[in-house]
Write a protein that holds these residues in place. Structure first.
Motif, PDB file in Angstrom:
ATOM      1  N   GLU A 132      16.491  -2.320  -8.335  1.00  0.00           N
ATOM      2  CA  GLU A 132      15.552  -1.266  -8.735  1.00  0.00           C
ATOM      3  C   GLU A 132      14.785  -0.725  -7.529  1.00  0.00           C
ATOM      4  O   GLU A 132      14.420   0.456  -7.494  1.00  0.00           O
ATOM      5  N   VAL A 133      14.561  -1.578  -6.530  1.00  0.00           N
ATOM      6  CA  VAL A 133      13.901  -1.113  -5.302  1.00  0.00           C
ATOM      7  C   VAL A 133      14.849  -0.164  -4.559  1.00  0.00           C
ATOM      8  O   VAL A 133      14.454   0.919  -4.116  1.00  0.00           O
ATOM      9  N   ASP A 144       0.857  -1.185   0.000  1.00  0.00           N
ATOM     10  CA  ASP A 144       0.000   0.000   0.000  1.00  0.00           C
ATOM     11  C   ASP A 144       0.893   1.235   0.000  1.00  0.00           C
ATOM     12  O   ASP A 144       1.674   1.450   0.917  1.00  0.00           O
ATOM     13  N   HIS A 145       0.792   2.009  -1.053  1.00  0.00           N
ATOM     14  CA  HIS A 145       1.675   3.155  -1.240  1.00  0.00           C
ATOM     15  C   HIS A 145       1.043   4.457  -0.792  1.00  0.00           C
ATOM     16  O   HIS A 145       1.610   5.510  -1.006  1.00  0.00           O
ATOM     17  N   THR A 169       9.480   1.771   3.666  1.00  0.00           N
ATOM     18  CA  THR A 169       8.267   1.217   4.268  1.00  0.00           C
ATOM     19  C   THR A 169       7.241   0.903   3.183  1.00  0.00           C
ATOM     20  O   THR A 169       6.584  -0.148   3.215  1.00  0.00           O
ATOM     21  N   ALA A 170       7.112   1.807   2.214  1.00  0.00           N
ATOM     22  CA  ALA A 170       6.183   1.569   1.104  1.00  0.00           C
ATOM     23  C   ALA A 170       6.578   0.325   0.307  1.00  0.00           C
ATOM     24  O   ALA A 170       5.720  -0.357  -0.255  1.00  0.00           O
ATOM     25  N   GLU A 171       7.869   0.035   0.271  1.00  0.00           N
ATOM     26  CA  GLU A 171       8.377  -1.142  -0.444  1.00  0.00           C
ATOM     27  C   GLU A 171       8.321  -2.405   0.426  1.00  0.00           C
ATOM     28  O   GLU A 171       8.889  -3.442   0.062  1.00  0.00           O
ATOM     29  N   ASN A 172       7.676  -2.299   1.576  1.00  0.00           N
ATOM     30  CA  ASN A 172       7.597  -3.417   2.535  1.00  0.00           C
ATOM     31  C   ASN A 172       8.950  -3.829   3.093  1.00  0.00           C
ATOM     32  O   ASN A 172       9.156  -4.996   3.444  1.00  0.00           O
ATOM     33  N   VAL A 191       1.514   4.716   4.923  1.00  0.00           N
ATOM     34  CA  VAL A 191       2.950   4.474   5.075  1.00  0.00           C
ATOM     35  C   VAL A 191       3.485   5.194   6.314  1.00  0.00           C
ATOM     36  O   VAL A 191       4.245   4.628   7.107  1.00  0.00           O
ATOM     37  N   ILE A 192       3.077   6.447   6.491  1.00  0.00           N
ATOM     38  CA  ILE A 192       3.572   7.237   7.632  1.00  0.00           C
ATOM     39  C   ILE A 192       3.214   6.568   8.953  1.00  0.00           C
ATOM     40  O   ILE A 192       4.034   6.524   9.878  1.00  0.00           O
TER      41      ILE A 192
END
Lengths: 206, 206
Positions: free
Chosen positions: B27-28, B2-3, B139-142, B8-9
């Protein structure tokens, strides 16, 4: 409104000239402050506070101070830099809807702040993490933020009756904007160009 | 994944124990570093650099240093705090996939950094804004991020051959995690409780 984080991170700008002065709804302000307050902090000290400044007299006094400091800086520049600086607007204190002054209390969570014994500045860093959360949340809400740093901390401390020992770290102008520029102001005005990311990345050692 | 930025915050945590050591695709990593590099900076100075540390010997040397500093801090605590501290893991240096050391170069963009003449620390603040962008992107990238601050700057400067004058501001462990806790570690372990937002908000004056 696009809330995807990468979009927000890359769309975010430091705003000076595009504030409209339109109102910011209370619930939007609450979401933005909650985002700031959700930042990480050394030893969970949460050493930040937020002073919401709407009072006209306070903003005018700060604006006067900022423009005095502008002259102080301008006097240090050579002729070419002074010409470029003359074109650059440095604040939107009077045009923005409100300002948020973010402070740092080094005594919060003390005396033994976990993770700060070896790095005295670690508490300052925490406050800045909160500021970036605030900035991104505001951007997601289609608001502009402009960080004004042409001021002396003692002046601002006196102006807002901030307790001794607490440092005002940032004066942030906040509010609706006509648009966000796609290129930073300082690049548009020829002050400085952005550095390529590849120059900033090192492997294992510098 | 979930972006959305508010998600994310509020989902972001400071990770110590949940790193799996699995790889992070190039790339991540590039997206995360690009997010950090898109942060605002005083005078557009972009005074940060990123040292990606994968070398095992460097990480082991840093880990030893951190655990020495843990003992230094533990010796300052009273008996009750020492017992609580004993339960708290302070780093994931060896278990995480890699570390990113973020540095501050005060000479970048100088000598006349626009917006820094009155506030010497303004460059430090910029680096922290980049760190928070990095943290949120990860965090957005898990991925998990853990900021380790039990170290002395001169030790880390020597370890990574960082030039004199450049300060290592943060050692960030990075990598895939089993999960993110919903409550900060220091609260789960009874070290400290979070402060209500309302206590941190003031109007016009402190």
């Amino acid at each position: 409104m696009d809330h995807r984080i990468y979009d927000v991170i890359h769309r975010r700008r430091d705003v000076r000239a595009q504030f409209t002065g339109e109102p910011v709804p209370d619930e939007v302000l609450h979401r933005i402050l909650s985002a700031a307050h959700a930042a990480p902090s050394v030893g969970l000290s949460q050493p930040w506070d937020f002073v919401l400044v709407r009072d006209t007299a306070i903003r005018e006094a700060f604006h006067d101070h900022v423009h005095h400091e502008r002259e102080v800086f301008a006097a240090t520049l050579d002729a070419s830099a002074a010409r470029r600086f003359a074109r650059i607007k440095i604040d939107g204190v009077l045009e923005s809807t409100l300002s948020i002054v973010v402070t740092y209390d080094p005594d919060r969570g003390g005396p033994a702040v976990l993770g700060r014994h070896a790095i005295a500045d670690a508490g300052l860093y925490s406050v800045c993490l909160a500021i970036q959360n605030l900035w991104l949340a505001a951007t997601a809400e289609n608001l502009g933020v402009g960080w004004v740093s042409f001021y002396r901390e003692p002046f601002l401390g006196d102006l807002l009756a901030i307790p001794a020992g607490v440092r005002p770290l940032a004066w942030l102008c906040l509010g609706p904007v006509t648009h966000l520029e796609t290129t930073p102001d300082l690049e548009r005005h020829g002050w400085r160009h952005r550095r390529p990311l590849r120059d900033a990345v090192h492997h294992d050692r510098w």
